[in-house]
Enzyme design. Structure first.
Site, PDB file in Angstrom:
ATOM      1  N   HIS A  41       0.954  -1.321  -0.089  1.00 35.67           N
ATOM      2  CA  HIS A  41      -0.048   0.048  -0.043  1.00 35.67           C
ATOM      3  C   HIS A  41       0.849   1.165  -0.002  1.00 35.67           C
ATOM      4  O   HIS A  41       1.769   1.441   0.550  1.00 35.67           O
ATOM      5  CB  HIS A  41      -0.953   0.076   1.329  1.00 35.67           C
ATOM      6  CG  HIS A  41      -2.059   0.975   1.105  1.00 35.67           C
ATOM      7  ND1 HIS A  41      -3.251   0.409   0.470  1.00 35.67           N
ATOM      8  CD2 HIS A  41      -2.295   2.320   1.557  1.00 35.67           C
ATOM      9  CE1 HIS A  41      -4.040   1.335   0.570  1.00 35.67           C
ATOM     10  NE2 HIS A  41      -3.562   2.597   1.004  1.00 35.67           N
ATOM     11  N   ASP A  54     -13.528   3.386   7.738  1.00 36.20           N
ATOM     12  CA  ASP A  54     -12.438   4.162   6.908  1.00 36.20           C
ATOM     13  C   ASP A  54     -12.936   4.475   5.499  1.00 36.20           C
ATOM     14  O   ASP A  54     -12.512   5.769   5.348  1.00 36.20           O
ATOM     15  CB  ASP A  54     -11.281   3.122   6.843  1.00 36.20           C
ATOM     16  CG  ASP A  54     -10.186   3.763   5.798  1.00 36.20           C
ATOM     17  OD1 ASP A  54      -9.742   4.958   6.069  1.00 36.20           O
ATOM     18  OD2 ASP A  54      -9.856   3.446   4.660  1.00 36.20           O
ATOM     19  N   ARG A 104     -12.129  12.924   4.679  1.00 32.05           N
ATOM     20  CA  ARG A 104     -10.959  13.580   4.626  1.00 32.05           C
ATOM     21  C   ARG A 104     -10.414  14.356   3.389  1.00 32.05           C
ATOM     22  O   ARG A 104     -10.007  15.556   3.369  1.00 32.05           O
ATOM     23  CB  ARG A 104      -9.951  12.627   5.280  1.00 32.05           C
ATOM     24  CG  ARG A 104     -10.025  12.387   6.679  1.00 32.05           C
ATOM     25  CD  ARG A 104      -9.283  11.103   7.044  1.00 32.05           C
ATOM     26  NE  ARG A 104      -7.819  11.131   6.684  1.00 32.05           N
ATOM     27  CZ  ARG A 104      -7.130  10.467   6.274  1.00 32.05           C
ATOM     28  NH1 ARG A 104      -7.480   9.108   5.924  1.00 32.05           N
ATOM     29  NH2 ARG A 104      -5.896  10.534   5.886  1.00 32.05           N
ATOM     30  N   SER A 113      -6.140   4.360   8.619  1.00 36.64           N
ATOM     31  CA  SER A 113      -6.867   4.309   7.295  1.00 36.64           C
ATOM     32  C   SER A 113      -6.143   3.123   6.851  1.00 36.64           C
ATOM     33  O   SER A 113      -6.687   2.071   6.323  1.00 36.64           O
ATOM     34  CB  SER A 113      -6.599   5.610   6.600  1.00 36.64           C
ATOM     35  OG  SER A 113      -7.042   5.384   5.204  1.00 36.64           O
ATOM     36  N   LYS A 134      -7.391  -1.313   6.546  1.00 34.67           N
ATOM     37  CA  LYS A 134      -7.840  -1.943   5.476  1.00 34.67           C
ATOM     38  C   LYS A 134      -6.871  -3.394   5.358  1.00 34.67           C
ATOM     39  O   LYS A 134      -7.365  -4.082   4.942  1.00 34.67           O
ATOM     40  CB  LYS A 134      -7.501  -0.935   4.273  1.00 34.67           C
ATOM     41  CG  LYS A 134      -8.634   0.185   4.206  1.00 34.67           C
ATOM     42  CD  LYS A 134      -8.348   0.624   2.788  1.00 34.67           C
ATOM     43  CE  LYS A 134      -7.520   1.708   2.693  1.00 34.67           C
ATOM     44  NZ  LYS A 134      -7.833   3.027   2.881  1.00 34.67           N
TER      45      LYS A 134
HETATM   46  N1  URA Z   1      -3.966   5.966   1.708  1.00 33.53           N
HETATM   47  C1  URA Z   1      -4.934   5.496   2.424  1.00 33.53           C
HETATM   48  O1  URA Z   1      -5.563   4.574   2.158  1.00 33.53           O
HETATM   49  N2  URA Z   1      -5.328   6.441   3.389  1.00 33.53           N
HETATM   50  C2  URA Z   1      -4.929   7.406   3.612  1.00 33.53           C
HETATM   51  O2  URA Z   1      -5.007   8.251   4.510  1.00 33.53           O
HETATM   52  C3  URA Z   1      -3.772   7.835   2.882  1.00 33.53           C
HETATM   53  C4  URA Z   1      -3.196   7.035   1.885  1.00 33.53           C
END
Ligand code: URA
Length: 440
Positions: free
Chosen positions: A86, A165, A172, A187, A191
């Site tokens: 990620h 999230d 956000r 966040s 996930k």
């Molecule tokens: N990627 C995400 O999934 N969440 C964030 O807050 C920033 C980048």
């Protein structure tokens, strides 16, 4: 029955720098999820967190409530290691599109769950959806089937996965509350923990185009995420990579998919290939496929050059309902109706390409959102013709703007002149691309 919190009281306590009790924070988040706390109140709370932060216990509560707001995926039986990566978000960051099929081709299972554009950064989901027919909203049963058949699948957060999230992420995005270490940490990690992984590689971006631009902040973010994962038994490695300029040459959804396909075909820009190769090596190491990073890099480069990753991407696209014309010009991706070459208005050296300006620059052309419910135009964006350090003469092309209208071209040209600095000789050295790695 749970006693509801008084939202304005919790918001004010965070605003004034107090530490919230687990009960207060859980209560606020749960009341938001079931609609008793509104977006207005949550936006104020997020802004308070942006300024005052969260301590480790509060962060833990946020991660847990986010993770358990939805389902945790079934790991399935034994089999190939499940490893994902990620990114903390960047400009021109199309790495996931190349990396997921590459890692699957290397022998990993990659259950990739990605996000939409956030702030000035693009999102993998928006990029994937520029492929005609590509479905990112699929059932978890179909996601599992595709994972079994292709070895990788790429979806957005479903209703079932970390719905808290999903709601906060969208809020956000449009309230200027993205660049917060605890909010980014929770966040991403909620996930990823929901994917039931064996290993996770985090690409933590550093520089003006990242959410946390200073290397000390990026390092702290990396440590926080690695810590949250390690405390829950996940093998996590974070790699800090440069985002003081855009990655690759394109910014904009369909343009970025085109560049990712070039990379899968063994070409594409060298910086994209380098980051992809490094992260693929880290994923192979985290999944136990290779004894060290050197071997991981070698194998990744071999697979990219051999075309196996591209074939895997074709299978992935087909399995998720998309069509690409890989032999055709532009791969059958949607193309902007008008383009304009923007030329240098002086002779000199390209001293800086500001990723932040380019990331925000695609939004007024329709390539990103200013409201949560907006559709985006996948065709628009920028194609850079220069890199930092290049010498240019007055009149040389700096970039091509791809627009939906003549107005877009005008806006886009202004963005390019603002983002690309041609200086009279002094050069600023860009950051090294792969900067550091952080492990538990
Ligand atoms: N990627 C995400 O999934 N969440 C964030 O807050 C920033 C980048």
């Amino acid at each position: 029955m749970r006693t509801r919190v008084i939202p304005q009281q919790v918001i004010a306590r965070k605003r004034d720098g107090h530490t919230l009790s687990a009960q207060e924070l859980e209560g606020l988040l749960e009341d938001y999820l079931d609609g008793h706390v509104g977006d207005d109140q949550m936006a104020a709370f997020l802004m308070a967190v942006y300024f005052k932060g969260l301590d480790d216990e509060e962060l833990d509560v946020l991660v847990e409530v986010m993770l358990h707001s939805g389902e945790v995926l079934d790991r399935g039986g034994a089999g190939a290691p499940r490893v994902d990566k990620h990114s903390t978000g960047g400009v021109g960051d199309k790495v996931s599109l190349v990396l997921a099929p590459l890692a699957a081709e290397l022998g990993l299972v990659v259950p990739m769950m990605s996000g939409r554009g956030l702030g000035h950064t693009g999102g993998t989901l928006d990029k994937l959806e520029s492929i005609p027919g590509f479905e990112t909203r699929i059932s978890l049963a179909r996601f599992d089937r595709i994972l079994g058949d292709v070895g990788c699948a790429m979806i957005g957060q479903t209703e079932e996965i970390a719905p808290l999230d999903r709601k906060l992420y969208a809020l956000r995005d449009v309230t200027g509350t993205v660049p917060s270490l605890p909010l980014i940490t929770a966040s991403i990690m909620s996930k990823k923990l929901a994917e039931s992984l064996d290993g996770l590689v985090l690409d933590v971006k550093v520089g003006e185009g990242a959410f946390l631009s200073r290397i000390e902040d990026a390092r702290a973010l990396a440590r926080a995420m690695v810590g949250v994962g390690a405390a829950r038994g996940l093998v996590v490695t974070a790699v800090l990579t440069a985002m003081d300029r855009p990655l690759g040459k394109t910014i904009g959804n369909a343009l970025e998919v085109r560049e990712a396909v070039d990379c899968l075909a063994g070409g594409g820009p060298g910086d994209l290939r380098e980051v992809v190769t490094e992260l693929a090596a880290e994923m192979s190491l985290a999944g136990g496929l290779v004894p060290d990073l050197g071997e991981g890099r070698g194998r990744a480069a071999e697979v990219l050059a051999g075309g196996g990753a591209l074939a895997r991407f074709e299978r992935l696209v087909a399995a998720q309902g998309g069509t690409l014309a890989l032999s055709g010009d532009g791969y059958g991706l949607p193309a902007a109706p008008v383009t304009r070459v923007v030329a240098a208005n002086r002779t000199g050296v390209v001293a800086r390409i500001d990723p932040h300006a380019l990331g925000y620059g695609v939004i007024p052309m329709g390539g990103g959102r200013t409201r949560q419910d907006q559709e985006i135009d996948p065709r628009v964006g920028f194609e850079l013709r220069v890199r930092v350090g290049d010498r240019v003469s007055r009149g040389d092309p700096l970039a091509v703007v791809h627009g939906a209208s003549k107005d877009d071209l005008f806006i886009g040209a202004r963005v390019i002149h603002e983002a690309v600095t041609v200086a009279g000789g002094s050069e600023t050295a860009p950051l090294r691309l792969v900067l550091e790695r952080v492990t538990a």
